[in-house]
Scaffold this active site. Sequence first.
Site, PDB file in Angstrom:
ATOM      1  N   SER A 129     -14.046 -29.620   0.615  1.00  0.00           N
ATOM      2  CA  SER A 129     -13.054 -29.706   1.694  1.00  0.00           C
ATOM      3  C   SER A 129     -11.681 -29.314   1.189  1.00  0.00           C
ATOM      4  CB  SER A 129     -13.037 -31.148   2.189  1.00  0.00           C
ATOM      5  OG  SER A 129     -11.941 -31.378   3.034  1.00  0.00           O
TER       6      SER A 129
ATOM      7  N   TYR B 188     -12.903 -40.903   0.826  1.00  0.00           N
ATOM      8  CA  TYR B 188     -13.674 -39.723   1.239  1.00  0.00           C
ATOM      9  C   TYR B 188     -13.237 -38.493   0.450  1.00  0.00           C
ATOM     10  CZ  TYR B 188     -15.025 -35.556   3.729  1.00  0.00           C
ATOM     11  OH  TYR B 188     -15.515 -34.305   4.008  1.00  0.00           O
TER      12      TYR B 188
ATOM     13  N   LYS C  42     -15.243 -35.857  -2.543  1.00  0.00           N
ATOM     14  CA  LYS C  42     -15.367 -34.392  -2.604  1.00  0.00           C
ATOM     15  C   LYS C  42     -14.899 -33.888  -3.972  1.00  0.00           C
ATOM     16  CE  LYS C  42     -17.381 -34.056   1.101  1.00  0.00           C
ATOM     17  NZ  LYS C  42     -18.761 -33.621   1.169  1.00  0.00           N
TER      18      LYS C  42
ATOM     19  N   ARG D 232      -2.744 -26.635  10.718  1.00  0.00           N
ATOM     20  CA  ARG D 232      -4.047 -26.604  10.032  1.00  0.00           C
ATOM     21  C   ARG D 232      -4.675 -25.234  10.242  1.00  0.00           C
ATOM     22  NH1 ARG D 232      -1.968 -30.639   8.853  1.00  0.00           N
ATOM     23  NH2 ARG D 232      -2.755 -32.763   8.812  1.00  0.00           N
TER      24      ARG D 232
ATOM     25  N   PHE E  66     -25.186 -30.659   2.608  1.00  0.00           N
ATOM     26  CA  PHE E  66     -24.212 -31.142   3.589  1.00  0.00           C
ATOM     27  C   PHE E  66     -24.213 -32.664   3.694  1.00  0.00           C
ATOM     28  CE2 PHE E  66     -25.437 -26.947   5.398  1.00  0.00           C
ATOM     29  CZ  PHE E  66     -24.179 -26.372   5.523  1.00  0.00           C
TER      30      PHE E  66
ATOM     31  N   GLY F 189      -0.883 -40.634   6.422  1.00  0.00           N
ATOM     32  CA  GLY F 189      -1.773 -39.886   5.539  1.00  0.00           C
ATOM     33  C   GLY F 189      -1.878 -38.409   5.867  1.00  0.00           C
ATOM     34  N   ASP F 190      -1.333 -37.973   7.029  1.00  0.00           N
ATOM     35  CA  ASP F 190      -1.452 -36.551   7.393  1.00  0.00           C
ATOM     36  C   ASP F 190      -0.548 -35.679   6.521  1.00  0.00           C
ATOM     37  OD1 ASP F 190      -3.366 -36.602   9.337  1.00  0.00           O
ATOM     38  OD2 ASP F 190      -1.976 -36.526  11.031  1.00  0.00           O
TER      39      ASP F 190
ATOM     40  N   THR G 119      -9.286 -30.899   1.760  1.00  0.00           N
ATOM     41  CA  THR G 119      -8.620 -32.165   1.439  1.00  0.00           C
ATOM     42  C   THR G 119      -8.335 -32.275  -0.066  1.00  0.00           C
ATOM     43  OG1 THR G 119      -8.703 -34.542   1.838  1.00  0.00           O
ATOM     44  CG2 THR G 119     -10.762 -33.527   1.225  1.00  0.00           C
TER      45      THR G 119
HETATM   46  P1  NAD Z   1     -22.211 -34.460  10.019  1.00  0.00           P
HETATM   47  O1  NAD Z   1     -22.026 -35.933   9.909  1.00  0.00           O
HETATM   48  O2  NAD Z   1     -22.324 -33.863  11.377  1.00  0.00           O
HETATM   49  O3  NAD Z   1     -23.485 -33.992   9.176  1.00  0.00           O
HETATM   50  C1  NAD Z   1     -23.928 -34.672   8.037  1.00  0.00           C
HETATM   51  C2  NAD Z   1     -25.410 -34.922   8.222  1.00  0.00           C
HETATM   52  O4  NAD Z   1     -25.905 -35.576   7.042  1.00  0.00           O
HETATM   53  C3  NAD Z   1     -25.718 -35.849   9.412  1.00  0.00           C
HETATM   54  O5  NAD Z   1     -26.747 -35.254  10.187  1.00  0.00           O
HETATM   55  C4  NAD Z   1     -26.208 -37.145   8.762  1.00  0.00           C
HETATM   56  O6  NAD Z   1     -27.155 -37.807   9.561  1.00  0.00           O
HETATM   57  C5  NAD Z   1     -26.766 -36.629   7.447  1.00  0.00           C
HETATM   58  N1  NAD Z   1     -26.773 -37.606   6.344  1.00  0.00           N
HETATM   59  C6  NAD Z   1     -25.732 -38.346   5.895  1.00  0.00           C
HETATM   60  N2  NAD Z   1     -26.135 -39.106   4.860  1.00  0.00           N
HETATM   61  C7  NAD Z   1     -27.442 -38.830   4.647  1.00  0.00           C
HETATM   62  C8  NAD Z   1     -28.417 -39.289   3.715  1.00  0.00           C
HETATM   63  N3  NAD Z   1     -28.128 -40.209   2.792  1.00  0.00           N
HETATM   64  N4  NAD Z   1     -29.672 -38.778   3.776  1.00  0.00           N
HETATM   65  C9  NAD Z   1     -29.990 -37.834   4.707  1.00  0.00           C
HETATM   66  N5  NAD Z   1     -29.109 -37.359   5.613  1.00  0.00           N
HETATM   67  C10 NAD Z   1     -27.851 -37.853   5.581  1.00  0.00           C
HETATM   68  O7  NAD Z   1     -21.009 -33.781   9.195  1.00  0.00           O
HETATM   69  P2  NAD Z   1     -20.562 -32.259   9.146  1.00  0.00           P
HETATM   70  O8  NAD Z   1     -19.275 -32.150   9.865  1.00  0.00           O
HETATM   71  O9  NAD Z   1     -21.692 -31.383   9.487  1.00  0.00           O
HETATM   72  O10 NAD Z   1     -20.222 -32.147   7.595  1.00  0.00           O
HETATM   73  C11 NAD Z   1     -21.172 -31.655   6.664  1.00  0.00           C
HETATM   74  C12 NAD Z   1     -20.570 -31.690   5.274  1.00  0.00           C
HETATM   75  O11 NAD Z   1     -19.354 -30.950   5.272  1.00  0.00           O
HETATM   76  C13 NAD Z   1     -20.203 -33.089   4.772  1.00  0.00           C
HETATM   77  O12 NAD Z   1     -20.494 -33.146   3.394  1.00  0.00           O
HETATM   78  C14 NAD Z   1     -18.706 -33.167   5.014  1.00  0.00           C
HETATM   79  O13 NAD Z   1     -18.079 -34.058   4.120  1.00  0.00           O
HETATM   80  C15 NAD Z   1     -18.295 -31.730   4.734  1.00  0.00           C
HETATM   81  N6  NAD Z   1     -17.048 -31.343   5.391  1.00  0.00           N
HETATM   82  C16 NAD Z   1     -16.923 -31.520   6.737  1.00  0.00           C
HETATM   83  C17 NAD Z   1     -15.721 -31.165   7.359  1.00  0.00           C
HETATM   84  C18 NAD Z   1     -15.524 -31.397   8.836  1.00  0.00           C
HETATM   85  O14 NAD Z   1     -14.368 -31.436   9.279  1.00  0.00           O
HETATM   86  N7  NAD Z   1     -16.584 -31.520   9.628  1.00  0.00           N
HETATM   87  C19 NAD Z   1     -14.674 -30.623   6.606  1.00  0.00           C
HETATM   88  C20 NAD Z   1     -14.847 -30.445   5.226  1.00  0.00           C
HETATM   89  C21 NAD Z   1     -16.052 -30.820   4.628  1.00  0.00           C
HETATM   90  C1  WQD Z   2      -5.714 -32.105  12.777  1.00  0.00           C
HETATM   91  C2  WQD Z   2      -4.270 -32.214  13.265  1.00  0.00           C
HETATM   92  C3  WQD Z   2      -3.440 -34.459  13.263  1.00  0.00           C
HETATM   93  C4  WQD Z   2      -6.012 -36.044  16.372  1.00  0.00           C
HETATM   94  C5  WQD Z   2      -9.685 -34.095   8.701  1.00  0.00           C
HETATM   95  C6  WQD Z   2     -10.030 -34.655   7.360  1.00  0.00           C
HETATM   96  C7  WQD Z   2     -10.380 -33.553   6.400  1.00  0.00           C
HETATM   97  C8  WQD Z   2     -11.463 -32.652   6.972  1.00  0.00           C
HETATM   98  C9  WQD Z   2     -11.154 -32.227   8.369  1.00  0.00           C
HETATM   99  C10 WQD Z   2     -13.573 -33.339   6.095  1.00  0.00           C
HETATM  100  C11 WQD Z   2      -3.436 -33.187  12.425  1.00  0.00           C
HETATM  101  C12 WQD Z   2      -3.483 -33.906  14.675  1.00  0.00           C
HETATM  102  C13 WQD Z   2      -5.396 -35.213  15.454  1.00  0.00           C
HETATM  103  C14 WQD Z   2      -5.284 -36.460  17.524  1.00  0.00           C
HETATM  104  C15 WQD Z   2      -3.398 -35.176  16.770  1.00  0.00           C
HETATM  105  N1  WQD Z   2     -12.722 -33.288   7.042  1.00  0.00           N
HETATM  106  N2  WQD Z   2      -4.116 -34.806  15.650  1.00  0.00           N
HETATM  107  N3  WQD Z   2      -4.011 -36.001  17.667  1.00  0.00           N
HETATM  108  O1  WQD Z   2      -6.607 -34.469   9.525  1.00  0.00           O
HETATM  109  O2  WQD Z   2      -6.595 -31.948   9.197  1.00  0.00           O
HETATM  110  O3  WQD Z   2      -8.573 -33.205   8.552  1.00  0.00           O
HETATM  111  O4  WQD Z   2     -10.799 -33.353   9.177  1.00  0.00           O
HETATM  112  O5  WQD Z   2     -13.491 -32.987   4.959  1.00  0.00           O
HETATM  113  O6  WQD Z   2     -10.778 -34.151   5.226  1.00  0.00           O
HETATM  114  O7  WQD Z   2      -8.919 -35.397   6.886  1.00  0.00           O
HETATM  115  O8  WQD Z   2      -8.064 -32.950  10.950  1.00  0.00           O
HETATM  116  O9  WQD Z   2      -8.642 -32.885  13.323  1.00  0.00           O
HETATM  117  O10 WQD Z   2      -8.029 -35.110  12.281  1.00  0.00           O
HETATM  118  O11 WQD Z   2      -6.249 -33.406  12.643  1.00  0.00           O
HETATM  119  O12 WQD Z   2      -2.234 -34.813  16.932  1.00  0.00           O
HETATM  120  O13 WQD Z   2      -5.761 -37.231  18.355  1.00  0.00           O
HETATM  121  O14 WQD Z   2      -4.290 -32.756  14.596  1.00  0.00           O
HETATM  122  O15 WQD Z   2      -2.287 -35.258  13.094  1.00  0.00           O
HETATM  123  O16 WQD Z   2      -2.155 -32.675  12.355  1.00  0.00           O
HETATM  124  P1  WQD Z   2      -7.330 -33.185   9.535  1.00  0.00           P
HETATM  125  P2  WQD Z   2      -7.834 -33.647  12.345  1.00  0.00           P
END
Ligand code: NAD
Ligand code: WQD
Length: 338
Positions: free
Chosen positions: A124, A149, A153, A231, A80, A297-298, A126
């Site tokens: 993701s 970002y 991925k 979404r 993660f 970018g959305d 994304t």
């Molecule tokens: P988060 O930031 O809550 O968790 C990531 C953790 O990794 C944190 O605790 C941070 O301290 C730790 N970390 C970062 N860099 C590090 C390093 N170099 N060494 C050790 N620890 C490190 O994020 P999350 O929401 O739990 O996301 C986890 C994974 O899922 C990420 O790879 C993120 O890109 C991916 N992801 C998240 C989402 C989302 O919307 N939350 C969506 C798609 C993918």
């Molecule tokens: C959701 C919807 C906004 C905030 C992002 C990353 C994606 C993934 C998940 C990691 C959109 C709308 C948002 C606000 C709003 N992360 N919005 N008012 O953009 O789908 O995805 O997080 O991989 O990579 O891009 O999620 O929660 O930012 O937005 O209207 O204040 O809510 O425009 O339609 P998103 P989000």
Amino acid sequence: MKILVTGGAGFIGSHTVVELHNAGFETVLVDNFSNSEKEAITGIETIIGKPVTFYEGDIGQAATWDKLFSEQKIDGIIHFAAFKAVGESVAKPLKYYSNNISATVLMLEKMEEYGVNNLVFSSSCTVYGQPDTLPVTESSAVQPAASPYGNTKQVCEEIIRDTVTSSAGFHAISLRYFNPIGAHDSVLIGELPLGVPANLVPFLTQSVAGLRGPLAVFGDDYPTADGTAVRDYIHVVDLAKAHVSALNLLLKQPEGQYYDFFNIGTGTGSSVLDVINAFEAATGLKVDYSIKPRREGDVVAVYADCTKSNEILGWKTEKTLTDALGDAWNWQKKLIGK
Ligand code: NAD
Ligand code: WQD
């Protein structure tokens, strides 16, 4: 079986450690707290009722891996640890390429050196950008990344796939998460957004809690049923369970290479207004919001076809959007009380 969870103190990592424990796995966590707090470890320990094995360290440093792998016999890794702020990645791309890509390459080198052969990677939705057809299946094309970002991925998925191709016994799965929200129903662990949240649900809960102004709904002129963007919001506990299913699949692979990738969502698209309505229904509270211009970018709409993960991982979601928003609100209330 002992599973190393990188980023185990983070939002998704902490919930996954709990589900690994529930499924009978031993866990070892590594985190540098760059985007999390030590309290997450205490929260996990309280939920599972025993201490966790935890290493504070940076997974971008070889010494962290040497210490971990020389002290622990690891059967698989769930990776993660990464930075995840899309906007920051545009301003500081090298920070993202270093922490998300270079650290992943180092991890793979160290896995090879120490003979650790099973990996689940956090990818993701994304990677799909705006798909041509919805719901999006895994056979949809990966689009050019919209941010550094997103690029990390895509590139990490390719690096992992190439590593599997070149390495006789390596097994890996990329999970393409849609939009994770919510918190554990114990409210002992949850999401800790830094600063003003960019994501919808943490902004919404902070707004209702009086910590922010009204929620800005970014655009109501999209070609969707109510004009707001769509979404696929998945409860973080359902998402966490998908990792257990992915690990089980990896661990039962025969000798030889294995790589695959899966959508992890609910299969249902929800608009921003749907989320507001569901939050109000879950909590009985009013959301103060106003319509603002689209956010740059959305994408218009993206939600998952989860047939492949349902059939091959044997996983499906159990919680509703209302459950997730109720848990997100309970977590927000707990944060205010701290
Ligand atoms: P988060 O930031 O809550 O968790 C990531 C953790 O990794 C944190 O605790 C941070 O301290 C730790 N970390 C970062 N860099 C590090 C390093 N170099 N060494 C050790 N620890 C490190 O994020 P999350 O929401 O739990 O996301 C986890 C994974 O899922 C990420 O790879 C993120 O890109 C991916 N992801 C998240 C989402 C989302 O919307 N939350 C969506 C798609 C993918
Ligand atoms: C959701 C919807 C906004 C905030 C992002 C990353 C994606 C993934 C998940 C990691 C959109 C709308 C948002 C606000 C709003 N992360 N919005 N008012 O953009 O789908 O995805 O997080 O991989 O990579 O891009 O999620 O929660 O930012 O937005 O209207 O204040 O809510 O425009 O339609 P998103 P989000």
